[in-house]
Design a protein around this motif. Sequence first.
Motif, PDB file in Angstrom:
ATOM      1  N   GLN A 134      55.657   1.459  60.803  1.00 26.80           N
ATOM      2  CA  GLN A 134      54.387   1.196  61.476  1.00 26.80           C
ATOM      3  C   GLN A 134      53.650   2.501  61.779  1.00 26.80           C
ATOM      4  O   GLN A 134      54.211   3.596  61.695  1.00 26.80           O
ATOM      5  CB  GLN A 134      54.641   0.409  62.755  1.00 26.80           C
ATOM      6  N   ALA A 135      52.374   2.377  62.151  1.00 32.29           N
ATOM      7  CA  ALA A 135      51.562   3.548  62.469  1.00 32.29           C
ATOM      8  C   ALA A 135      52.153   4.271  63.674  1.00 32.29           C
ATOM      9  O   ALA A 135      52.420   3.666  64.721  1.00 32.29           O
ATOM     10  CB  ALA A 135      50.121   3.125  62.750  1.00 32.29           C
ATOM     11  N   HIS A 136      52.353   5.575  63.521  1.00 39.74           N
ATOM     12  CA  HIS A 136      52.932   6.390  64.591  1.00 39.74           C
ATOM     13  C   HIS A 136      52.614   7.845  64.303  1.00 39.74           C
ATOM     14  O   HIS A 136      52.136   8.198  63.232  1.00 39.74           O
ATOM     15  CB  HIS A 136      54.444   6.190  64.652  1.00 39.74           C
ATOM     16  N   TYR A 137      52.907   8.698  65.261  1.00 39.73           N
ATOM     17  CA  TYR A 137      52.916  10.135  64.991  1.00 39.73           C
ATOM     18  C   TYR A 137      54.251  10.674  65.487  1.00 39.73           C
ATOM     19  O   TYR A 137      54.854  10.157  66.430  1.00 39.73           O
ATOM     20  CB  TYR A 137      51.719  10.846  65.618  1.00 39.73           C
ATOM     21  N   ASP A 138      54.739  11.719  64.845  1.00 38.59           N
ATOM     22  CA  ASP A 138      56.131  12.105  65.017  1.00 38.59           C
ATOM     23  C   ASP A 138      56.467  12.674  66.389  1.00 38.59           C
ATOM     24  O   ASP A 138      57.612  12.566  66.838  1.00 38.59           O
ATOM     25  CB  ASP A 138      56.523  13.130  63.944  1.00 38.59           C
ATOM     26  N   LEU A 139      55.499  13.275  67.050  1.00 37.66           N
ATOM     27  CA  LEU A 139      55.811  13.956  68.305  1.00 37.66           C
ATOM     28  C   LEU A 139      56.363  13.011  69.370  1.00 37.66           C
ATOM     29  O   LEU A 139      57.140  13.435  70.222  1.00 37.66           O
ATOM     30  CB  LEU A 139      54.577  14.689  68.842  1.00 37.66           C
ATOM     31  N   VAL A 140      56.006  11.732  69.314  1.00 41.12           N
ATOM     32  CA  VAL A 140      56.518  10.815  70.346  1.00 41.12           C
ATOM     33  C   VAL A 140      58.038  10.698  70.291  1.00 41.12           C
ATOM     34  O   VAL A 140      58.665  10.305  71.270  1.00 41.12           O
ATOM     35  CB  VAL A 140      55.875   9.402  70.251  1.00 41.12           C
ATOM     36  N   TYR A 141      58.624  11.048  69.154  1.00 42.08           N
ATOM     37  CA  TYR A 141      60.077  10.991  69.020  1.00 42.08           C
ATOM     38  C   TYR A 141      60.733  12.361  69.162  1.00 42.08           C
ATOM     39  O   TYR A 141      61.950  12.485  69.040  1.00 42.08           O
ATOM     40  CB  TYR A 141      60.445  10.389  67.664  1.00 42.08           C
ATOM     41  N   LEU A 142      59.939  13.404  69.402  1.00 41.72           N
ATOM     42  CA  LEU A 142      60.441  14.777  69.387  1.00 41.72           C
ATOM     43  C   LEU A 142      59.993  15.562  70.613  1.00 41.72           C
ATOM     44  O   LEU A 142      59.718  16.760  70.535  1.00 41.72           O
ATOM     45  CB  LEU A 142      59.950  15.491  68.115  1.00 41.72           C
ATOM     46  N   PRO A 174      60.865  -4.361  46.751  1.00 38.67           N
ATOM     47  CA  PRO A 174      59.617  -5.089  46.543  1.00 38.67           C
ATOM     48  C   PRO A 174      59.687  -6.482  47.144  1.00 38.67           C
ATOM     49  O   PRO A 174      60.748  -7.108  47.173  1.00 38.67           O
ATOM     50  CB  PRO A 174      59.501  -5.171  45.016  1.00 38.67           C
ATOM     51  N   GLY A 175      58.576  -6.929  47.673  1.00 37.07           N
ATOM     52  CA  GLY A 175      58.482  -8.289  48.184  1.00 37.07           C
ATOM     53  C   GLY A 175      58.770  -8.428  49.656  1.00 37.07           C
ATOM     54  O   GLY A 175      58.502  -9.488  50.236  1.00 37.07           O
ATOM     55  N   GLU A 176      59.316  -7.393  50.282  1.00 33.53           N
ATOM     56  CA  GLU A 176      59.539  -7.458  51.717  1.00 33.53           C
ATOM     57  C   GLU A 176      58.216  -7.235  52.439  1.00 33.53           C
ATOM     58  O   GLU A 176      57.498  -6.282  52.162  1.00 33.53           O
ATOM     59  CB  GLU A 176      60.553  -6.386  52.152  1.00 33.53           C
ATOM     60  N   SER A 177      57.873  -8.103  53.348  1.00 35.22           N
ATOM     61  CA  SER A 177      56.621  -7.953  54.088  1.00 35.22           C
ATOM     62  C   SER A 177      56.773  -8.615  55.451  1.00 35.22           C
ATOM     63  O   SER A 177      57.749  -9.307  55.712  1.00 35.22           O
ATOM     64  CB  SER A 177      55.440  -8.586  53.337  1.00 35.22           C
ATOM     65  N   GLY A 178      55.776  -8.381  56.277  1.00 33.54           N
ATOM     66  CA  GLY A 178      55.850  -8.890  57.635  1.00 33.54           C
ATOM     67  C   GLY A 178      56.231  -7.783  58.600  1.00 33.54           C
ATOM     68  O   GLY A 178      56.694  -6.713  58.195  1.00 33.54           O
ATOM     69  N   ILE A 179      56.019  -8.013  59.881  1.00 27.61           N
ATOM     70  CA  ILE A 179      56.219  -6.991  60.894  1.00 27.61           C
ATOM     71  C   ILE A 179      57.642  -6.444  60.840  1.00 27.61           C
ATOM     72  O   ILE A 179      58.610  -7.202  60.837  1.00 27.61           O
ATOM     73  CB  ILE A 179      55.928  -7.536  62.300  1.00 27.61           C
ATOM     74  N   GLY A 180      57.759  -5.116  60.769  1.00 23.72           N
ATOM     75  CA  GLY A 180      59.061  -4.467  60.786  1.00 23.72           C
ATOM     76  C   GLY A 180      59.604  -4.088  59.426  1.00 23.72           C
ATOM     77  O   GLY A 180      60.628  -3.404  59.346  1.00 23.72           O
ATOM     78  N   THR A 181      58.951  -4.512  58.345  1.00 23.27           N
ATOM     79  CA  THR A 181      59.472  -4.181  57.022  1.00 23.27           C
ATOM     80  C   THR A 181      58.964  -2.841  56.515  1.00 23.27           C
ATOM     81  O   THR A 181      59.614  -2.212  55.688  1.00 23.27           O
ATOM     82  CB  THR A 181      59.106  -5.279  56.001  1.00 23.27           C
ATOM     83  N   PRO A 201      44.725  -2.013  59.358  1.00 24.61           N
ATOM     84  CA  PRO A 201      43.265  -2.202  59.282  1.00 24.61           C
ATOM     85  C   PRO A 201      42.626  -2.267  60.658  1.00 24.61           C
ATOM     86  O   PRO A 201      41.509  -1.767  60.855  1.00 24.61           O
ATOM     87  CB  PRO A 201      43.110  -3.512  58.505  1.00 24.61           C
ATOM     88  N   GLY A 202      43.313  -2.846  61.625  1.00 24.97           N
ATOM     89  CA  GLY A 202      42.766  -2.903  62.974  1.00 24.97           C
ATOM     90  C   GLY A 202      42.628  -1.519  63.581  1.00 24.97           C
ATOM     91  O   GLY A 202      41.632  -1.217  64.259  1.00 24.97           O
ATOM     92  N   LEU A 203      43.619  -0.656  63.355  1.00 25.49           N
ATOM     93  CA  LEU A 203      43.561   0.702  63.887  1.00 25.49           C
ATOM     94  C   LEU A 203      42.442   1.501  63.225  1.00 25.49           C
ATOM     95  O   LEU A 203      41.745   2.273  63.898  1.00 25.49           O
ATOM     96  CB  LEU A 203      44.903   1.401  63.682  1.00 25.49           C
ATOM     97  N   PRO A 259      57.455   5.817  76.871  1.00 27.05           N
ATOM     98  CA  PRO A 259      58.246   6.649  75.978  1.00 27.05           C
ATOM     99  C   PRO A 259      57.908   6.398  74.511  1.00 27.05           C
ATOM    100  O   PRO A 259      56.877   5.774  74.215  1.00 27.05           O
ATOM    101  CB  PRO A 259      59.671   6.194  76.292  1.00 27.05           C
ATOM    102  N   ALA A 260      58.782   6.863  73.623  1.00 29.80           N
ATOM    103  CA  ALA A 260      58.518   6.782  72.191  1.00 29.80           C
ATOM    104  C   ALA A 260      58.206   5.357  71.761  1.00 29.80           C
ATOM    105  O   ALA A 260      58.907   4.415  72.119  1.00 29.80           O
ATOM    106  CB  ALA A 260      59.725   7.299  71.412  1.00 29.80           C
ATOM    107  N   ALA A 261      57.145   5.207  70.976  1.00 31.19           N
ATOM    108  CA  ALA A 261      56.757   3.889  70.465  1.00 31.19           C
ATOM    109  C   ALA A 261      55.791   4.066  69.317  1.00 31.19           C
ATOM    110  O   ALA A 261      55.024   5.029  69.275  1.00 31.19           O
ATOM    111  CB  ALA A 261      56.104   3.052  71.565  1.00 31.19           C
ATOM    112  N   SER A 262      55.837   3.133  68.368  1.00 28.23           N
ATOM    113  CA  SER A 262      54.808   3.125  67.340  1.00 28.23           C
ATOM    114  C   SER A 262      53.490   2.682  67.966  1.00 28.23           C
ATOM    115  O   SER A 262      53.461   2.110  69.055  1.00 28.23           O
ATOM    116  CB  SER A 262      55.203   2.181  66.201  1.00 28.23           C
ATOM    117  N   ILE A 263      52.403   2.960  67.271  1.00 29.04           N
ATOM    118  CA  ILE A 263      51.090   2.590  67.790  1.00 29.04           C
ATOM    119  C   ILE A 263      50.782   1.131  67.485  1.00 29.04           C
ATOM    120  O   ILE A 263      50.427   0.356  68.372  1.00 29.04           O
ATOM    121  CB  ILE A 263      50.007   3.518  67.196  1.00 29.04           C
ATOM    122  N   THR A 264      50.957   0.753  66.231  1.00 27.91           N
ATOM    123  CA  THR A 264      50.671  -0.620  65.825  1.00 27.91           C
ATOM    124  C   THR A 264      51.171  -0.846  64.408  1.00 27.91           C
ATOM    125  O   THR A 264      51.324   0.100  63.630  1.00 27.91           O
ATOM    126  CB  THR A 264      49.159  -0.906  65.886  1.00 27.91           C
TER     127      THR A 264
END
Length: 283
Positions: A150-158, A140-147, A213-215, A204-209
Amino acid sequence: MLTSNGYVLDESETRLAELEPVPSAERRDRDALWARLRREGYLYLKGQLKTDQLLDFREFYFESLAAANVYAAGTDPRDGIAAPGDVDRAALRRGLFDRIVPGPEYQALCTAEGIADWFAWFLGDDVHLHRRKIIRHTKPGESGIGTATQAHYDLVYLREGSDRVLSMWIPLGDCPRERGGLAYLEGSHHWVMAQEREGTLKMPAASITADLPGLANERDARWLVTDYEVGDVVVHSAHIVHAALDNTDRHGTMRLSTDIRYQRLSEPIDWRWQEHWSYDDGL
């Protein structure tokens, strides 16, 4: 207030809704489940797994990280109450990657009743569990980018195997929305599949964002959330966009969850996912 990576979700009815459980009448109807999976991109199965086994593993997990200052001294590791102060990263990696991930306890969990047998029934074939399996806790309490994831779909890694691999997300303990469960972007698998066919999505593989809320605004879609209970699972396609919420639990309880992947043994298998997960495996 729900957040992900520090971004505040829009909780209006056009941007946030409830994840819909599979009705009891459909639970043993394979055709109905396939129709639902194709339509919705996920199957939310309430009470699919035995709670005692999940909670026993939760206890084993946190006990295995006792030297890393992960859970609070003097508390029951099964409760998963976060310890104050910094985690010992070296001890965390030793406990996680030397004991938990390759251990028989984790393998038994991932092949338990309601998982391996369910996939064999649902897929109607011999099945394969990817050896690379991910398990995470969030404080609890961890926040900010990377904690949070992120939005993604699994196929980009598979991409080296079948695009029909299925993921199962398993909360190892109760996971109300404020504890940081998964959120799914409603209907996103439809446009992901269309753009995959057109070759217009990220490679290559990457999260979307990290900006959920923006997405949602960009896609005019709703994030689907719920209060998961121990024993619940979500099976989802490799194309649906999903992400994790921030853990804002006021009682210091950590979220613990695992995500595993099954597919038909007869279909192409991504060779990169056939070794145990490690922090530097590059996937």
